[in-house]
Design an enzyme around this catalytic site. Structure first.
Site, mmCIF file in Angstrom:
data_model
loop_
_atom_site.group_PDB
_atom_site.id
_atom_site.type_symbol
_atom_site.label_atom_id
_atom_site.label_comp_id
_atom_site.label_asym_id
_atom_site.label_seq_id
_atom_site.Cartn_x
_atom_site.Cartn_y
_atom_site.Cartn_z
ATOM 1 C CE LYS A 13 -4.362 4.492 -3.244
ATOM 2 N NZ LYS A 13 -2.992 3.949 -3.122
ATOM 3 N NE ARG A 87 -4.074 2.683 -9.711
ATOM 4 C CZ ARG A 87 -4.467 2.224 -8.517
ATOM 5 N NH1 ARG A 87 -5.680 2.440 -8.081
ATOM 6 N NH2 ARG A 87 -3.626 1.548 -7.775
ATOM 7 N NE ARG A 126 -1.682 -4.238 1.024
ATOM 8 C CZ ARG A 126 -2.031 -3.338 0.129
ATOM 9 N NH1 ARG A 126 -2.757 -2.285 0.479
ATOM 10 N NH2 ARG A 126 -1.637 -3.474 -1.135
ATOM 11 N NE ARG A 159 -3.626 -5.905 -2.921
ATOM 12 C CZ ARG A 159 -3.874 -4.595 -3.070
ATOM 13 N NH1 ARG A 159 -4.634 -3.967 -2.179
ATOM 14 N NH2 ARG A 159 -3.390 -3.930 -4.089
ATOM 15 N NE ARG A 170 0.418 -2.405 -6.433
ATOM 16 C CZ ARG A 170 0.207 -2.780 -5.169
ATOM 17 N NH1 ARG A 170 0.841 -3.836 -4.681
ATOM 18 N NH2 ARG A 170 -0.635 -2.118 -4.416
HETATM 19 P P1 AP5 Z 1 -2.984 0.655 2.671
HETATM 20 O O1 AP5 Z 1 -3.829 1.621 3.417
HETATM 21 O O2 AP5 Z 1 -3.561 -0.695 2.364
HETATM 22 O O3 AP5 Z 1 -2.386 1.353 1.355
HETATM 23 P P2 AP5 Z 1 -3.094 1.790 0.000
HETATM 24 O O4 AP5 Z 1 -2.568 3.158 -0.336
HETATM 25 O O5 AP5 Z 1 -4.572 1.619 0.075
HETATM 26 O O6 AP5 Z 1 -2.403 0.751 -0.959
HETATM 27 P P3 AP5 Z 1 -2.976 -0.201 -2.102
HETATM 28 O O7 AP5 Z 1 -1.865 -1.170 -2.390
HETATM 29 O O8 AP5 Z 1 -4.278 -0.819 -1.768
HETATM 30 O O9 AP5 Z 1 -3.130 0.807 -3.249
HETATM 31 P P4 AP5 Z 1 -3.045 0.580 -4.739
HETATM 32 O O10 AP5 Z 1 -3.469 1.921 -5.191
HETATM 33 O O11 AP5 Z 1 -1.760 0.117 -5.309
HETATM 34 O O12 AP5 Z 1 -3.949 -0.695 -4.991
HETATM 35 P P5 AP5 Z 1 -5.445 -0.866 -5.478
HETATM 36 O O13 AP5 Z 1 -6.041 -1.898 -4.631
HETATM 37 O O14 AP5 Z 1 -6.124 0.474 -5.608
HETATM 38 O O15 AP5 Z 1 -1.625 0.473 3.504
HETATM 39 C C1 AP5 Z 1 -0.622 -0.445 3.106
HETATM 40 C C2 AP5 Z 1 -0.028 -1.163 4.336
HETATM 41 O O16 AP5 Z 1 0.646 -0.223 5.170
HETATM 42 C C3 AP5 Z 1 -1.072 -1.830 5.237
HETATM 43 O O17 AP5 Z 1 -0.528 -3.010 5.718
HETATM 44 C C4 AP5 Z 1 -1.299 -0.831 6.382
HETATM 45 O O18 AP5 Z 1 -1.663 -1.473 7.578
HETATM 46 C C5 AP5 Z 1 0.084 -0.189 6.480
HETATM 47 N N1 AP5 Z 1 -0.011 1.232 6.816
HETATM 48 C C6 AP5 Z 1 -0.782 2.143 6.208
HETATM 49 N N2 AP5 Z 1 -0.577 3.383 6.720
HETATM 50 C C7 AP5 Z 1 0.360 3.227 7.686
HETATM 51 C C8 AP5 Z 1 1.027 4.151 8.557
HETATM 52 N N3 AP5 Z 1 0.782 5.452 8.553
HETATM 53 N N4 AP5 Z 1 1.957 3.670 9.388
HETATM 54 C C9 AP5 Z 1 2.239 2.372 9.394
HETATM 55 N N5 AP5 Z 1 1.655 1.435 8.590
HETATM 56 C C10 AP5 Z 1 0.731 1.861 7.734
HETATM 57 O O19 AP5 Z 1 -5.250 -1.396 -6.969
HETATM 58 C C11 AP5 Z 1 -4.760 -2.684 -7.264
HETATM 59 C C12 AP5 Z 1 -4.682 -2.865 -8.785
HETATM 60 O O20 AP5 Z 1 -6.015 -2.734 -9.373
HETATM 61 C C13 AP5 Z 1 -3.847 -1.804 -9.531
HETATM 62 O O21 AP5 Z 1 -2.475 -2.118 -9.532
HETATM 63 C C14 AP5 Z 1 -4.490 -1.858 -10.936
HETATM 64 O O22 AP5 Z 1 -4.044 -2.942 -11.679
HETATM 65 C C15 AP5 Z 1 -5.972 -2.076 -10.638
HETATM 66 N N6 AP5 Z 1 -6.701 -0.793 -10.534
HETATM 67 C C16 AP5 Z 1 -7.305 -0.290 -9.400
HETATM 68 N N7 AP5 Z 1 -7.863 0.902 -9.676
HETATM 69 C C17 AP5 Z 1 -7.623 1.181 -10.990
HETATM 70 C C18 AP5 Z 1 -7.934 2.266 -11.851
HETATM 71 N N8 AP5 Z 1 -8.602 3.347 -11.406
HETATM 72 N N9 AP5 Z 1 -7.512 2.214 -13.142
HETATM 73 C C19 AP5 Z 1 -6.855 1.135 -13.613
HETATM 74 N N10 AP5 Z 1 -6.513 0.066 -12.854
HETATM 75 C C20 AP5 Z 1 -6.900 0.087 -11.547
#
Ligand code: AP5
Length: 219
Positions: A13, A87, A126, A159, A170
């Site tokens: 994402k 979410r 990552r 992280r 997760r």
């Molecule tokens: P990346 O693009 O960073 O993946 P992402 O989908 O953004 O993953 P996140 O871990 O950031 O998502 P998340 O939804 O779990 O975490 P968030 O920060 O929102 O890619 C990942 C890796 O793969 C990178 O190293 C990248 O380089 C590599 N990569 C990507 N695409 C690739 C490809 N095609 N080929 C090769 N390599 C690739 O949330 C964190 C925490 O916050 C949650 O667990 C929760 O506790 C809280 N939170 C956040 N939002 C809410 C909400 N709305 N409600 C309640 N709690 C929330």
């Protein structure tokens, strides 16, 4: 243009949002990035969110909805791409209700699919920049200088929620609480399912094909 990008942790994402923002000039509203910023600044919200984030659970809906309503309100006229929000179905309903009050709606939902194996490799490898939010991967997207952000020179971090056990939690949380959001939007609007497990360049081409249509309508 108002877009949601939804997908399991590590489905790409944040990576694709960077390109979406560059191309369409919309704001990137990432709930995870905003929460990490709150934590880094030791705010009341950041302290409340800490334990949920570290265990791989979700921060309570009321805290998140208030935080994201502020971000949506401050978004530019060109629109926004929401990353990590909504979410839960409750968050989606509250977002839709507040947009409706302003006579607005979500134009498109991009749903990224990815297998658990690929996700585990991506997240354990990552590396993230705590200063500017840039994202790398030790083998897929390495920085020019190991451990250092290309964009701002800060030291990269692994992280705390990118460990094997927390990623498993997760993924469970995603399946139980976030996957139903996709069904909610399938009955309320347009959902575009895109394969997020292939090369990033292949995935972004498919995303652009969908969004070009909505960008043209917004002109
Ligand atoms: P990346 O693009 O960073 O993946 P992402 O989908 O953004 O993953 P996140 O871990 O950031 O998502 P998340 O939804 O779990 O975490 P968030 O920060 O929102 O890619 C990942 C890796 O793969 C990178 O190293 C990248 O380089 C590599 N990569 C990507 N695409 C690739 C490809 N095609 N080929 C090769 N390599 C690739 O949330 C964190 C925490 O916050 C949650 O667990 C929760 O506790 C809280 N939170 C956040 N939002 C809410 C909400 N709305 N409600 C309640 N709690 C929330």
């Amino acid at each position: 243009m108002r877009v949601i990008i939804v997908g399991a942790p590590g489905s790409g994402k944040g990576t694709h949002c960077k390109r979406i923002v560059e191309k369409y000039n919309v704001a990137h509203l990432s709930s995870g990035d905003i929460l990490r910023h709150e934590r880094a600044n030791n705010t009341d919200l950041g302290l409340k969110a800490q334990s949920y984030m570290d265990s791989g659970g979700l921060v309570p809906d009321d805290l998140i909805v208030a935080m994201m309503a502020k971000a949506v309100k401050a978004a530019p006229k060109a629109g926004f791409v929401l990353d990590g929000f909504p979410r839960t179905v409750t968050q989606a309903q509250q977002l839709d209700a507040s947009l409706e009050k302003a006579d607005r709606k979500i134009d498109a939902v991009i749903s990224l699919t990815c297998t658990d194996d690929v996700i585990m490799k991506r997240l354990t490898g990552r590396r993230s920049c705590p200063e500017c939010g840039a994202v790398y991967h030790v083998t897929n997207v390495p920085p020019k200088k190991e451990g250092i952000c290309d964009e701002c020179g800060a030291e990269l971090v692994h992280r705390p929620d990118d460990t094997v056990d927390v990623v498993k939690n997760r993924l469970d949380t995603y399946r139980q609480q976030t996957a139903p959001v996709i069904d909610y939007y399938k009955s309320n609007g347009e959902v575009f399912e895109i394969d997020g497990s292939c090369e990033a360049e292949e995935t972004i081409i498919e995303i652009f094909k969908v969004l070009d249509k909505f960008a043209a309508q917004a002109e």
